[in-house]
Design a protein around this motif. Structure first.
Motif, PDB file in Angstrom:
ATOM      1  N   ARG A 106       0.880  -1.322  -0.011  1.00 46.27           N
ATOM      2  CA  ARG A 106      -0.027  -0.083  -0.039  1.00 46.27           C
ATOM      3  C   ARG A 106       0.795   1.373   0.056  1.00 46.27           C
ATOM      4  O   ARG A 106       1.914   1.098   0.664  1.00 46.27           O
ATOM      5  CB  ARG A 106      -0.844   0.166   1.295  1.00 46.27           C
ATOM      6  N   ASP A 107       0.221   2.309  -0.514  1.00 47.83           N
ATOM      7  CA  ASP A 107       0.869   3.805  -0.319  1.00 47.83           C
ATOM      8  C   ASP A 107       0.309   4.194   1.055  1.00 47.83           C
ATOM      9  O   ASP A 107      -0.803   4.302   1.243  1.00 47.83           O
ATOM     10  CB  ASP A 107       0.549   4.522  -1.645  1.00 47.83           C
ATOM     11  N   ARG A 148       0.229   6.779   4.105  1.00 48.84           N
ATOM     12  CA  ARG A 148       0.393   8.098   4.667  1.00 48.84           C
ATOM     13  C   ARG A 148      -0.008   8.534   6.009  1.00 48.84           C
ATOM     14  O   ARG A 148       0.166   9.555   6.615  1.00 48.84           O
ATOM     15  CB  ARG A 148      -0.319   9.178   3.700  1.00 48.84           C
ATOM     16  N   ILE A 160      -1.678  13.543   1.567  1.00 46.49           N
ATOM     17  CA  ILE A 160      -0.603  13.188   0.537  1.00 46.49           C
ATOM     18  C   ILE A 160       0.764  13.033   0.952  1.00 46.49           C
ATOM     19  O   ILE A 160       1.530  12.903  -0.008  1.00 46.49           O
ATOM     20  CB  ILE A 160      -0.864  14.379  -0.488  1.00 46.49           C
ATOM     21  N   TRP A 195       9.481  -0.926  -2.231  1.00 49.60           N
ATOM     22  CA  TRP A 195       8.186  -1.093  -1.837  1.00 49.60           C
ATOM     23  C   TRP A 195       7.572  -2.412  -1.174  1.00 49.60           C
ATOM     24  O   TRP A 195       6.957  -2.493   0.015  1.00 49.60           O
ATOM     25  CB  TRP A 195       7.186  -0.449  -2.744  1.00 49.60           C
ATOM     26  N   TRP A 226       4.686   7.518  -1.176  1.00 53.69           N
ATOM     27  CA  TRP A 226       5.566   8.071  -2.239  1.00 53.69           C
ATOM     28  C   TRP A 226       4.879   9.334  -2.287  1.00 53.69           C
ATOM     29  O   TRP A 226       3.655   9.668  -2.374  1.00 53.69           O
ATOM     30  CB  TRP A 226       5.595   7.391  -3.600  1.00 53.69           C
ATOM     31  N   VAL A 227       5.796  10.455  -2.188  1.00 52.63           N
ATOM     32  CA  VAL A 227       5.502  11.912  -2.468  1.00 52.63           C
ATOM     33  C   VAL A 227       6.018  12.490  -3.760  1.00 52.63           C
ATOM     34  O   VAL A 227       7.307  12.541  -3.854  1.00 52.63           O
ATOM     35  CB  VAL A 227       6.127  12.852  -1.154  1.00 52.63           C
ATOM     36  N   SER A 228       5.185  13.029  -4.342  1.00 53.14           N
ATOM     37  CA  SER A 228       5.743  13.530  -5.711  1.00 53.14           C
ATOM     38  C   SER A 228       5.183  15.149  -5.956  1.00 53.14           C
ATOM     39  O   SER A 228       5.127  15.647  -6.704  1.00 53.14           O
ATOM     40  CB  SER A 228       5.312  12.917  -6.848  1.00 53.14           C
ATOM     41  N   PHE A 229       4.775  15.653  -4.574  1.00 53.65           N
ATOM     42  CA  PHE A 229       4.400  17.213  -4.649  1.00 53.65           C
ATOM     43  C   PHE A 229       5.463  18.024  -4.683  1.00 53.65           C
ATOM     44  O   PHE A 229       5.819  18.958  -3.822  1.00 53.65           O
ATOM     45  CB  PHE A 229       3.289  17.453  -3.439  1.00 53.65           C
ATOM     46  N   PRO A 274      -6.380   0.770  -1.615  1.00 54.37           N
ATOM     47  CA  PRO A 274      -5.661   2.120  -1.746  1.00 54.37           C
ATOM     48  C   PRO A 274      -6.529   3.370  -1.146  1.00 54.37           C
ATOM     49  O   PRO A 274      -7.826   3.276  -1.244  1.00 54.37           O
ATOM     50  CB  PRO A 274      -5.809   2.455  -3.392  1.00 54.37           C
ATOM     51  N   LEU A 313      -6.873   6.297  -2.069  1.00 52.78           N
ATOM     52  CA  LEU A 313      -7.729   7.055  -3.010  1.00 52.78           C
ATOM     53  C   LEU A 313      -9.052   6.316  -3.345  1.00 52.78           C
ATOM     54  O   LEU A 313     -10.094   7.069  -3.702  1.00 52.78           O
ATOM     55  CB  LEU A 313      -6.891   7.319  -4.050  1.00 52.78           C
ATOM     56  N   ARG A 332     -10.396   1.753  -9.312  1.00 50.48           N
ATOM     57  CA  ARG A 332      -9.389   0.834 -10.162  1.00 50.48           C
ATOM     58  C   ARG A 332     -10.064   0.959 -11.655  1.00 50.48           C
ATOM     59  O   ARG A 332     -11.384   0.701 -11.690  1.00 50.48           O
ATOM     60  CB  ARG A 332      -9.336  -0.450  -9.319  1.00 50.48           C
TER      61      ARG A 332
HETATM   62  C1  LIG Z   1       4.948   7.941  -9.067  1.00 50.09           C
HETATM   63  C2  LIG Z   1       3.996   8.072  -7.888  1.00 50.09           C
HETATM   64  C3  LIG Z   1       3.909   9.257  -7.302  1.00 50.09           C
HETATM   65  C4  LIG Z   1       2.962   9.360  -6.093  1.00 50.09           C
HETATM   66  N1  LIG Z   1       2.846  10.417  -5.475  1.00 50.09           N
HETATM   67  C5  LIG Z   1       2.103  10.388  -4.372  1.00 50.09           C
HETATM   68  C6  LIG Z   1       1.896  11.628  -3.913  1.00 50.09           C
HETATM   69  O1  LIG Z   1       2.503  12.691  -3.890  1.00 50.09           O
HETATM   70  N2  LIG Z   1       0.978  11.744  -2.606  1.00 50.09           N
HETATM   71  C7  LIG Z   1       0.360  10.594  -2.409  1.00 50.09           C
HETATM   72  O2  LIG Z   1      -0.650  10.504  -1.302  1.00 50.09           O
HETATM   73  N3  LIG Z   1       0.609   9.479  -2.853  1.00 50.09           N
HETATM   74  C8  LIG Z   1       1.223   9.189  -4.044  1.00 50.09           C
HETATM   75  N4  LIG Z   1       1.347   8.249  -4.624  1.00 50.09           N
HETATM   76  C9  LIG Z   1       0.728   7.101  -4.310  1.00 50.09           C
HETATM   77  C10 LIG Z   1      -0.499   6.683  -5.028  1.00 50.09           C
HETATM   78  O3  LIG Z   1      -1.484   7.313  -4.889  1.00 50.09           O
HETATM   79  C11 LIG Z   1      -0.901   5.134  -4.934  1.00 50.09           C
HETATM   80  O4  LIG Z   1      -0.072   4.180  -5.239  1.00 50.09           O
HETATM   81  C12 LIG Z   1      -2.241   4.699  -5.524  1.00 50.09           C
HETATM   82  O5  LIG Z   1      -3.295   5.382  -5.177  1.00 50.09           O
HETATM   83  C13 LIG Z   1      -2.469   3.344  -5.271  1.00 50.09           C
HETATM   84  O6  LIG Z   1      -2.578   2.978  -3.875  1.00 50.09           O
HETATM   85  P1  LIG Z   1      -1.719   1.807  -3.505  1.00 50.09           P
HETATM   86  O7  LIG Z   1      -0.256   2.177  -3.677  1.00 50.09           O
HETATM   87  O8  LIG Z   1      -2.005   1.962  -2.059  1.00 50.09           O
HETATM   88  O9  LIG Z   1      -2.071   0.684  -4.053  1.00 50.09           O
HETATM   89  C14 LIG Z   1       2.344   7.961  -5.787  1.00 50.09           C
HETATM   90  C15 LIG Z   1       2.566   6.970  -6.403  1.00 50.09           C
HETATM   91  C16 LIG Z   1       3.288   6.773  -7.578  1.00 50.09           C
HETATM   92  C17 LIG Z   1       3.621   5.443  -8.255  1.00 50.09           C
END
Ligand SMILES: Cc1cc2nc3c(=O)[nH]c(=O)nc-3n(C[C@H](O)[C@H](O)[C@H](O)COP(=O)(O)O)c2cc1C
Length: 450
Positions: A138-139, A141, A215, A260, A272-275, A309, A311, A319
């Protein structure tokens, strides 16, 4: 190629008869015979022994019960009555896990079949573990614990990252381990500013939903990892990179996925943070100018891993079905037609709520308003702008499909209402607009034309 020869034979079979049959069949294949296989009880047969010696192969036997379990292409009732298995030669080849390439051939006293050996996969339990870690990654936060990640555990996680495939084995990644609070505060400030900028770009209802989302966890985790990429690593002649420089970034991204998954197996959450604007974060991390940031990760032990996820759970996005993503031989040839599929789905569509988007098909568009999405059908790629979708449909049929996909994709991103505006007078633009309506109906979006 490593070959397996299955043999069934009567007692007293002359060696020449067996040898002839095998040699003729082997002429059709390239490879070495590693294994000769037969039914238990035949291992001392002189003709078989001579064949094994001549081929320099190993001899292995299977019981009639083991052979009887194999599904063979040419079963024989007579053999079944005599041996308690409907096949010897074919079944013995299949019992080794080999793939049958020459089915049963016979002479009066002997039968043979030939297979190619396949590399072994994992057994079921191990396969399930692999699938499980992929599904349960999972991503993360939220829910980070104030528990340090020790160096040995972190080492295992980074080792997994470092095992990733990379173009030309260039291994373009580096891992910057950041624990210092002052640095993390500066990084956090950047993310906060980008978060505000993104929020300001959203239509009102979407902004309200975004406000509830977390995020990043830059300050909530004991450590942050910056994964970088050196596009020049490996020098001038990196194998496979010459035609597509993006392959270096792909390699670093795959290293992150390895990291991961390994972290998940350790019970460690990764977010992962890409902001970030790339130049700003590079300055804070004091990266050399030739080094690019690929991923900024917040890493730490967590109280739990959510089943889905964040989101998805928050309703921000959904999905995409796998069946939409698989095309057979040609783009657009899916198991079911995306258009028919959408038409059928319309009957069961549940009305969707959410953001309104005005999709303008063709023509010149003013992108000032946040709820506008322009679809450009031109042959030239437009300048990069997330407000413009470039869909250079080659035929009206493809235009319909693109329209359906756009509507469905928007629905996955939480859109509930489409207003379709035709700004170009062409068959393709009309077809794409039609597709938008079909896709919108399929997903329960309210839709209208402007
Ligand atoms: C390249 C990349 C950048 C991402 N950037 C962010 C981010 O800035 N903030 C955030 O909350 N999640 C970020 N994510 C996580 C995604 O939101 C998450 O992978 C997606 O919603 C699916 O959820 P899961 O990873 O739990 O399966 C990023 C994921 C990837 C692969």
């Amino acid at each position: 190629m490593s070959l397996v020869v299955g043999v069934g034979l009567r007692a007293g079979t002359p060696f020449a008869e067996l040898q002839d049959l095998v040699t003729t069949a082997l002429r059709e294949l390239a490879g070495d015979v590693q294994l000769v296989v037969t039914i238990t009880g035949k291992e001392h047969d002189p003709a078989l022994q001579e064949l094994v010696a001549q081929l320099g192969a190993e001899l292995r036997t299977f019981s009639n019960e083991e052979l009887a379990q194999q599904q063979v292409p040419t079963p024989s009732e007579r053999v079944d009555q005599l041996k308690g298995t409907s096949s010897v030669a074919e079944a013995a080849v299949l019992a080794t896990g080999a793939h049958l390439v020459i089915p049963k051939r016979r002479t009066p006293n002997t039968t043979i079949a030939i297979g190619v050996q396949r590399a072994a996969g994992y057994d079921l339990r191990d396969r399930e573990v692999v699938q499980r870690v992929i599904a349960e990654r999972r991503d993360v936060r939220r829910g980070f614990l104030d528990v340090p990640v020790d160096d040995v555990t972190l080492g295992r996680v980074l080792e997994a990252a470092h095992r990733a495939p990379s173009v030309g084995l260039s291994q373009p990644w580096d891992f910057l381990v950041i624990r210092d609070l002052a640095t993390r505060r500066k990084v956090h400030d950047l993310a906060t500013a980008q978060r505000d900028a993104f929020a300001a770009s959203l239509p009102e209802d979407r902004r309200a939903a975004f406000d509830g989302l977390k995020i990043e966890a830059i300050l909530d985790t004991p450590l942050n990892l910056a994964v970088t990429c050196d596009p020049g690593r490996g020098g001038r002649h990196v194998l496979g990179r010459h035609a597509d420089p993006r392959t270096t970034t792909f390699s670093a991204a795959i290293a992150i996925q390895n990291l991961w998954l390994a972290a998940r197996a350790e019970g460690i959450g990764v977010g992962w943070v890409s902001f970030f604007e790339p130049g700003e974060i590079a300055a804070i991390l004091d990266l050399p100018a030739h080094i690019e940031l690929v991923g900024y990760l917040c890493v730490g032990y967590v109280d739990e891993f959510a089943p889905a996820p964040e989101l998805v759970r928050s309703g921000w996005a959904k999905r995409r079905p796998l069946s939409w993503a698989i095309h057979h031989e040609e783009w657009g040839r899916r198991d079911t037609s995306i258009v028919d599929d959408a038409r059928q789905a319309t009957q069961n569509a549940v009305p969707a709520g959410g953001q309104r988007v005005r999709v303008v098909v063709g023509g010149h568009v003013d992108l000032q308003e946040a709820d506008v999405l322009a679809v450009d059908l031109g042959a030239e790629r437009p300048p990069a702008d997330f407000g413009v979708l470039w869909r250079p449909a080659r035929t009206p049929v493809e235009a319909v499909e693109f329209g359906v996909e756009i509507a469905r994709d928007l629905a996955l991103q939480g859109v509930g209402q489409l207003v379709v505006q035709l700004a170009e007078n062409s068959e393709r633009a009309e077809a794409l607009a039609r597709g938008l309506q079909v896709g919108a109906s399929a997903c329960g979006l309210t839709h209208s034309s402007a």
